[in-house]
Design an enzyme around this catalytic site. Sequence first.
Site, PDB file in Angstrom:
ATOM      1  N   LEU A 107       5.371  -1.638   4.237  1.00  0.00           N
ATOM      2  CA  LEU A 107       4.845  -2.995   4.051  1.00  0.00           C
ATOM      3  C   LEU A 107       5.322  -3.874   5.212  1.00  0.00           C
ATOM      4  CD1 LEU A 107       3.450  -5.121   2.354  1.00  0.00           C
ATOM      5  CD2 LEU A 107       5.401  -5.143   0.843  1.00  0.00           C
ATOM      6  N   GLU A 142       3.340  -5.550   8.697  1.00  0.00           N
ATOM      7  CA  GLU A 142       2.134  -5.607   9.535  1.00  0.00           C
ATOM      8  C   GLU A 142       2.437  -5.256  10.987  1.00  0.00           C
ATOM      9  OE1 GLU A 142       2.775  -7.748   7.127  1.00  0.00           O
ATOM     10  OE2 GLU A 142       1.093  -7.284   5.813  1.00  0.00           O
ATOM     11  N   GLN A 177      -4.143  -6.155   5.259  1.00  0.00           N
ATOM     12  CA  GLN A 177      -4.707  -6.318   3.919  1.00  0.00           C
ATOM     13  C   GLN A 177      -5.421  -7.658   3.721  1.00  0.00           C
ATOM     14  OE1 GLN A 177      -1.962  -5.882   0.445  1.00  0.00           O
ATOM     15  NE2 GLN A 177      -2.964  -3.892   0.382  1.00  0.00           N
ATOM     16  N   TYR A 208      -2.084 -12.407   6.496  1.00  0.00           N
ATOM     17  CA  TYR A 208      -0.926 -11.601   6.889  1.00  0.00           C
ATOM     18  C   TYR A 208      -1.063 -11.008   8.281  1.00  0.00           C
ATOM     19  CZ  TYR A 208      -0.464 -12.313   1.962  1.00  0.00           C
ATOM     20  OH  TYR A 208      -0.395 -12.910   0.737  1.00  0.00           O
ATOM     21  N   HIS A 257      -5.122 -15.176  -0.096  1.00  0.00           N
ATOM     22  CA  HIS A 257      -6.292 -14.305  -0.208  1.00  0.00           C
ATOM     23  C   HIS A 257      -7.539 -14.956   0.377  1.00  0.00           C
ATOM     24  CE1 HIS A 257      -4.377 -11.904  -3.735  1.00  0.00           C
ATOM     25  NE2 HIS A 257      -3.882 -11.602  -2.570  1.00  0.00           N
TER      26      HIS A 257
END
Length: 729
Positions: A448, A450, A472, A476, A521
């Site tokens: 996890l 980036e 994702q 991020y 998101h």
Amino acid sequence: MAEQVDEYFTAAVSALPDSAQTRRARLDDPVEPDSTLSVRQALDLFDAQLGSRHLDLAARWLRSRGKGYYTIGSSGHEGNVAVAAALRPTDPALLHYRSGGFFLARAQQVDNGDGLRDVLLGIVAATEEPISGGRHKVFGRHDLHIIPQTSTIASHLPRAVGVAFSIDRAAELGLALSWPHDSIVVCSFGDASANHSTALGAINTAVNAAYQGVRMPILFVCEDNGIGISTRTAPGWIASAFEARAGLEYFAADGSDLPAVHASAAAAAQWVRERRRPAFLHMTTVRLMGHAGSDLEAAYRTPGEILADLERDPLLHTAKFLVRAGCLTPAEVLAMYEDKRAEILELAEEVGELPQLAGAAAVVKPITDALAEAATITPVGPARTSAVDAGEPLTVARAINGALVAVLTDYPGAMVFGQDVARKGGVYCVTRGLLKKAGPLRVFDTVLDEQAILGLALGAGVAGMLPIPEIQYLAYLHNAADQIRGEGATLQFFSNRQYRNPMVVRIAGYGYQKGFGGHFHNDNAIAALRDIPGIIIASPARPDDAAAMMLTCAAVTHATGTPCVYLEPIALYNTRDLHDDGDDQWLAPCQDAALRVPVGSARTYGDGTDLTIVTYANGLRMGLRVARRLEQRHGISVRVVDLRWLAPLPVEDILREAHATGRVLVVDETRRSGGVSEGVVTALVDDGFTGAIRRVTSEDSFIPLGDAALTVLLDEDTIEAAAVKLVHQ
Ligand SMILES: Cc1ncc(C[n+]2csc(CCOP(=O)(O)OP(=O)(O)O)c2C)c(N)n1
Ligand SMILES: [Mg+2]
């Protein structure tokens, strides 16, 4: 101005007692009993150390005459010649900026000596410089397998881990590689850099992978001079932080002690080569002549501290050792020292007159050449269409999935990886089934981090594979953007295209996820990508384009080495309808003829004559819906242009469609400041477009949770009102 280090060395060597009169060492003997170094090797390495030192002195001399542009030197770090000697010249190396000794020692292994001129060419920014062509002073050369680095400290570690990963992964997949399959990677950095989160993340990634049984043949070399510019590293910190790290084998050596560095480096290299696991070589050094030529060390260090470092000068130590061992007399040392000075000054004088890059076109050529090539490429390959085309209309998510299957089929070196992409098949199921189809060596979940994900891609790309990492969520990307910007995008620039950086970075992004997410998101900030020179940004909205553009990105990045970013509109992943419930108009078959979308080509819907809407991603769907309302309610006939590519922008298509109506409304779901619309409007203005131009965008805001999100995101009513006003003004 005479440098203290220069005078100190000469005085100290002159004062040495002459023991070589009585005992002459033979060249093939070990330099001392049980040493891993022969006399011949030690003399060669001393020659490289002398070369590195005089290059530093020459850099300052060139600077003082207005001919040189770079004075960060390697003085005090010349022990790294022994690290080079302990490795093979085919082991890929990603080096600290104090690697003059390493570079010269490796050049000796390959062609005996040419390295001096190369470094000087870098200092004077001459176009002849063999790796960057005068764009930067870097340590790099393709035939020496030294991959050039930028000046961002620690940013090269994630890529180094990726290269190490790829060496063994390529072997497991039976792929050809630029390096022998038993190669190891060497990656060096300073003590202050060892605290950088990028470095720590990369080391963690290597250890974590090895812990899981993934082969990770990498030797991290920390050149610890105890200081970063003027900030001290606490004594003992590097050992404390890395000595007892589980899964990271620790080796240490005094960088002033040439045989000791060689012994430790050789042991470390052998350990890594045999076990294919990461190791850490801690080489304590001194830093002589300050951080750079412009650095007044006396402002933050006492004369006593500076003097103590001069006493630990690795050149002096090697000289003393060689004299003691009967290899050289003090007079011979001094003669070698002065001969090297003369040789380098003569070269420096010559290269100082060489041409530098003249004109912007010459500077940007690696970028413009790559993009020009990219524009000519459309995907080919027999496996492609059968793999994408299910014969039935697909959603965007399924189209991307099909295209990824096709890419994995067409390119044996393609790998799809990221968080949750393999077992789960992606948060939105976009990568579902790929693990089963292509296997765990090519489709896998990562740590996890980036930076680590992009680093794996950077390493795999430079190793000749076709990495397809996933970030994702767009939100991020931002903690790792430098891996695309500083590493991915610059590699061709600083290596004059001798090293390529193929990769397709998939990023799920944009807003409009109903009732879900919040800013993380729903992120619509892409300015950080759009201003990176030389990358390609694909932003498909419809399924057929999504499939086609993925195939284009794969083909283009494979052929040209240009990093591609592929932005996936989350809110459209599973959209089926365009205008009315059940109309299925957002589905599309992904068949052969449609699967050719060259980089930088827009797509126009309709041939309306009153207004041109220029848009992309979610804006396309909104724009098409509004276009129908404009026709039906207001009698305004509209054409809608989907940009499809956000960099480079399809300027020709924009201009053609703008001129067709004389009125342009840019519909941009990203921000008013830094959004795509700024580029579109600028393209129109630059061209002298005299028609009407307006834009509607989202707010300069982060996107909040819940229904409040809709207050800051561009909506259809706003688009419609702006269109009516523009046409009827
Ligand atoms: C990410 C980043 N931040 C800041 C700098 C500016 N900078 C250049 S060198 C340096 C110190 C590095 O010290 P260290 O890692 O110990 O290497 P040394 O110069 O001592 O060999 C700094 C802060 C940089 N190049 N990159
Ligand atoms: Mg340091």
